[in-house]
Design a protein around this motif. Structure first.
Motif: not given
Length: 125
Positions: A76-80, A97-99, A115-118
């Motif tokens: 699920k979407q979440i702020d970094t 490190l990376v998204i 960070i978006d879902m999936n």
């Protein structure tokens, strides 16, 4: 480096000389350098790893090949920053490190992103 001011000046220098549009800086939790975070907005920069990080132990882990790379898919979407805080609350010691987006494009794990879902996060522990 472990010096916040040098990191900030280096990013400014590279931006001025090479015209790099985005600046990402490592901010160490050094004492007596509380103003470093405030300097980021004036320099149009963002922190790598979405938190203050003592980078030296991570450098040593990588040099010694004493780390594990992990890739997780976000459900699920979440702020970094919230993702980092969640793992800190569980006493997980990791360095994001990376998204990786759904198309496979990677972007630095930084503050003020989500960070978006999936999407995937690649981190070391």
């Amino acid at each position: 480096t472990v010096n916040n001011e040098i990191n900030l000046l280096a990013s400014q220098f590279v931006n001025d000389i090479l015209f790099i549009p985005e600046k990402f800086i490592v901010i160490s939790p050094n004492k007596g350098e509380g103003g470093s975070i405030n300097l980021l907005s004036s320099a149009s920069a963002s922190t790598l790893f979405s938190s203050k990080v003592d980078i030296q132990p991570w450098i040593q882990k990588v040099q010694d090949s004493n780390y594990k790379e992990v890739e997780v898919t976000i459900t699920k979407q979440i702020d970094t920053r919230d993702w980092v805080k969640f793992h800190e609350s569980k006493n997980n010691t990791l360095l994001p490190l990376v998204i990786v987006d759904r198309a496979g494009t990677k972007r630095p794990y930084r503050y003020n992103d989500s960070i978006d879902m999936n999407e995937k996060v690649i981190y070391i522990e």
